[in-house]
Motif scaffolding. Structure first.
Motif, PDB file in Angstrom:
ATOM      1  N   THR A 193       0.837  -1.209   0.000  1.00 20.09           N
ATOM      2  CA  THR A 193       0.000   0.000   0.000  1.00 20.09           C
ATOM      3  C   THR A 193       0.870   1.258   0.000  1.00 20.09           C
ATOM      4  O   THR A 193       0.467   2.289  -0.527  1.00 20.09           O
ATOM      5  N   ALA A 194       2.099   1.151   0.582  1.00 21.41           N
ATOM      6  CA  ALA A 194       2.994   2.314   0.619  1.00 21.41           C
ATOM      7  C   ALA A 194       3.303   2.798  -0.790  1.00 21.41           C
ATOM      8  O   ALA A 194       3.472   3.998  -1.028  1.00 21.41           O
ATOM      9  N   ASP A 195       3.364   1.860  -1.734  1.00 22.43           N
ATOM     10  CA  ASP A 195       3.655   2.219  -3.125  1.00 22.43           C
ATOM     11  C   ASP A 195       2.439   2.767  -3.860  1.00 22.43           C
ATOM     12  O   ASP A 195       2.577   3.439  -4.873  1.00 22.43           O
ATOM     13  N   LEU A 196       1.258   2.439  -3.372  1.00 18.95           N
ATOM     14  CA  LEU A 196       0.053   2.736  -4.155  1.00 18.95           C
ATOM     15  C   LEU A 196      -0.705   3.987  -3.682  1.00 18.95           C
ATOM     16  O   LEU A 196      -1.140   4.798  -4.500  1.00 18.95           O
ATOM     17  N   MET A 217       5.499  11.765   4.630  1.00 16.76           N
ATOM     18  CA  MET A 217       6.197  10.620   5.218  1.00 16.76           C
ATOM     19  C   MET A 217       6.930   9.834   4.134  1.00 16.76           C
ATOM     20  O   MET A 217       6.451   9.736   2.998  1.00 16.76           O
ATOM     21  N   ASN A 218       8.105   9.273   4.486  1.00 13.57           N
ATOM     22  CA  ASN A 218       8.800   8.389   3.539  1.00 13.57           C
ATOM     23  C   ASN A 218       8.078   7.046   3.499  1.00 13.57           C
ATOM     24  O   ASN A 218       7.600   6.589   4.547  1.00 13.57           O
ATOM     25  N   PRO A 219       8.037   6.395   2.331  1.00 18.26           N
ATOM     26  CA  PRO A 219       7.345   5.094   2.265  1.00 18.26           C
ATOM     27  C   PRO A 219       7.891   4.069   3.263  1.00 18.26           C
ATOM     28  O   PRO A 219       7.141   3.247   3.763  1.00 18.26           O
ATOM     29  N   ASP A 220       9.209   4.148   3.591  1.00 15.62           N
ATOM     30  CA  ASP A 220       9.757   3.150   4.525  1.00 15.62           C
ATOM     31  C   ASP A 220       9.393   3.443   5.985  1.00 15.62           C
ATOM     32  O   ASP A 220       9.719   2.676   6.876  1.00 15.62           O
ATOM     33  N   GLN A 221       8.721   4.569   6.216  1.00 17.86           N
ATOM     34  CA  GLN A 221       8.308   4.896   7.598  1.00 17.86           C
ATOM     35  C   GLN A 221       6.896   4.395   7.910  1.00 17.86           C
ATOM     36  O   GLN A 221       6.405   4.603   9.018  1.00 17.86           O
ATOM     37  N   ILE A 222       6.274   3.786   6.925  1.00 18.46           N
ATOM     38  CA  ILE A 222       4.860   3.424   7.097  1.00 18.46           C
ATOM     39  C   ILE A 222       4.644   2.428   8.240  1.00 18.46           C
ATOM     40  O   ILE A 222       3.666   2.530   8.991  1.00 18.46           O
ATOM     41  N   LEU A 223       5.582   1.490   8.397  1.00 15.95           N
ATOM     42  CA  LEU A 223       5.418   0.492   9.452  1.00 15.95           C
ATOM     43  C   LEU A 223       5.457   1.143  10.835  1.00 15.95           C
ATOM     44  O   LEU A 223       4.626   0.849  11.700  1.00 15.95           O
ATOM     45  N   SER A 224       6.414   2.066  11.036  1.00 17.08           N
ATOM     46  CA  SER A 224       6.505   2.719  12.350  1.00 17.08           C
ATOM     47  C   SER A 224       5.287   3.623  12.574  1.00 17.08           C
ATOM     48  O   SER A 224       4.769   3.702  13.692  1.00 17.08           O
ATOM     49  N   PHE A 225       4.824   4.288  11.506  1.00 18.87           N
ATOM     50  CA  PHE A 225       3.611   5.119  11.626  1.00 18.87           C
ATOM     51  C   PHE A 225       2.424   4.263  12.073  1.00 18.87           C
ATOM     52  O   PHE A 225       1.676   4.610  12.994  1.00 18.87           O
ATOM     53  N   TYR A 226       2.296   3.102  11.445  1.00 19.49           N
ATOM     54  CA  TYR A 226       1.177   2.190  11.733  1.00 19.49           C
ATOM     55  C   TYR A 226       1.244   1.674  13.177  1.00 19.49           C
ATOM     56  O   TYR A 226       0.258   1.721  13.924  1.00 19.49           O
ATOM     57  N   LYS A 227       2.447   1.255  13.601  1.00 16.18           N
ATOM     58  CA  LYS A 227       2.606   0.716  14.958  1.00 16.18           C
ATOM     59  C   LYS A 227       2.345   1.794  16.005  1.00 16.18           C
ATOM     60  O   LYS A 227       1.676   1.552  17.005  1.00 16.18           O
TER      61      LYS A 227
END
Lengths: 245, 228
Positions: A193-196, A217-227
């Motif tokens: 979803t980060a890509d889309l 936000m950078n796409p690689d930060q999505i996991l930390s944002f979610y948590k």
């Protein structure tokens, strides 16, 4: 394009959505993230007019649900993890059937166009039950865009697909978004979803607990944002600051 | 108004056409209904060693037991096909009046039931040495089948939402279908035994009234039944 205010949904004593507020502008691609049981599918089913809310207001493309459900459905395309296709009909027959249900003019051209878009034109005369899961999901997207809807709802469309099928599906999803449609997609797959998506909302315990735009936000930060969003929501709920149903 | 009717009919017959095309390919529903019906009349034929008079007395009952059980098989399967692959949601998402789904499914179910009856009747006539090809009896079979399918399609849409759908449908359907089955058996028996038309007319009227009432009820409530 989509406005939801104080939405509540109950299944018997269980409250699934607790005063949910949600807003999507035209052309946005919103990824709705959340753990199992957060209420993502229930929320999407209400937007799709498949389920009636207990309370709250839902407006899509200027039409209210449930009173103007037929007008909303005309502007809506829905893809779920089920293909919503008939295995004993060919790809062409499935699209033709849905075309009749939606009253699509010049159906022949539209079906060819859609089958080209999802890459299934060479298999149009084959029975859907002979298709792989990935092909069925691409045809499901073809079915959903057949009537050229303004709003698309995707409920975990990557479920059960292998890597290649997911990539093919993503290509089709990008094409759908590139045509200026408003998209709401639920997913567990954060990397994908980060890509889309152009916006990420986190749904937890029946409420939107966090929202961020892609450019923030950078796409690689999505996991930390979610948590972080889930942790904060959990802390608020423990402290009793959550909205009571 | 005319446009609404055109849309209604277009969607209804799109569902009928789709059901017939899918059934033509798979023959799942039709073959199970037909084999079941033929087995029932065969079993009754061997179980009941009857003389000519007794045979004409039980014919109506045997016929309607066969049609009712075979019909239930068909009704269950017809809606299960929609539910299993999520296609019922696909139908519910279409921008048409949801009663079109009811009428589309009901017409398809009626066609399947009538096709099975068309095959069962001559087989029954031969096995039981009874002439079933009487216009009055055929009218009763048509009216009875319409009533059975009208209530059965509504209830199958309800039962298919549950995990125990195969068991639930007969439990819901048979009590509600009692009036149509009694009227159909009495009217069929009347024609087979050569009763006066005035005696049979009451049962035929009951069948017509039942058909109209259940079609109207289904038209009004189908939307609420299929929505969560």
């Amino acid at each position: 394009m989509i406005t939801v205010k104080k939405l509540v949904k109950r299944f018997g004593p269980k409250v699934v959505l607790r005063g949910l507020d949600f807003q999507v502008d035209s052309g946005e691609f919103v990824a709705l993230l959340g753990p199992n049981g957060a209420g993502k599918t229930t929320f999407l089913r209400i937007l799709a007019s498949l389920s009636r809310p207990a309370m709250g207001e839902v407006q899509i493309a200027g039409f209210h649900l449930p009173n103007q459900a037929a007008a909303v459905r005309r502007r809506l395309g829905v893809v779920s993890h089920m293909p919503l296709l008939y295995g004993d009909l060919t790809a062409d027959e499935n699209l033709r059937f849905y075309g009749r249900m939606y009253g699509i003019p010049e159906m022949e051209n539209r079906i060819s166009e859609v089958l080209e878009m999802v890459g299934l034109a060479p298999r149009r005369r084959d029975l859907v039950r002979t298709f792989s899961r990935g092909m069925q999901q691409r045809l499901a997207i073809g079915r959903a865009v057949l009537h050229d809807p303004e709003v698309m709802l995707f409920d975990e469309p990557h479920t059960g697909l292998d890597q290649d099928a997911c990539e093919m599906l993503d290509t089709v999803l990008r094409e759908v978004a590139a045509r200026g449609r408003t998209v709401v997609m639920t997913s567990h797959d954060l990397a994908r979803t980060a890509d889309l998506a152009s916006r990420f909302d986190v749904l937890s315990k029946g409420k939107i607990v966090a929202s961020v735009k892609r450019e923030q936000m950078n796409p690689d930060q999505i996991l930390s944002f979610y948590k972080n969003a889930l942790e904060q929501a959990s802390t608020i709920a423990k402290n009793g600051a959550g909205v009571k149903p | 108004m005319i446009l609404q009717w055109r849309n209604f009919l277009r969607a209804t017959f799109a569902i009928v056409r789709k059901d017939l095309a899918a059934e033509w390919r798979s023959r799942e529903l039709f073959s199970s209904m037909l084999v079941f019906s033929l087995l029932v009349i065969l079993i009754f034929n061997f179980a009941l060693e009857l003389d000519a008079e007794a045979r004409s007395n039980v014919t109506a009952g045997v016929l309607w037991v066969t049609f009712a059980f075979a019909g239930t098989l068909g009704l269950n399967r017809s809606m299960a096909v929609e539910k299993d692959r999520g296609c019922l949601d696909g139908l519910l998402l279409a921008p048409v009046d949801r009663s079109t789904i009811y009428f589309g499914k009901a017409i398809s179910n009626l066609i399947f039931m009538l096709v099975v009856e068309v095959i069962v009747l001559p087989v029954y006539s031969v096995l039981y040495n009874t002439n079933l090809f009487q216009p009055g009896l055929l009218l009763v079979i048509l009216l009875g089948s319409i009533g059975y399918v009208a209530v059965g399609t509504l209830l199958s849409a309800m039962a298919v939402q549950t995990r125990t759908r195969d068991v639930l449908l007969p439990i819901l359907l048979f009590p509600l279908a009692v009036p149509v089955l009694i009227a159909a058996v009495k009217a069929s028996g009347g024609f087979l035994q050569g009763a006066e038309f005035s005696e049979i007319l009451t049962w035929i009227n009951l069948l017509v009234v039942y058909d109209v009432i259940f079609i109207a009820i289904s038209f009004m409530f189908f939307d609420y039944i299929v929505e969560e």
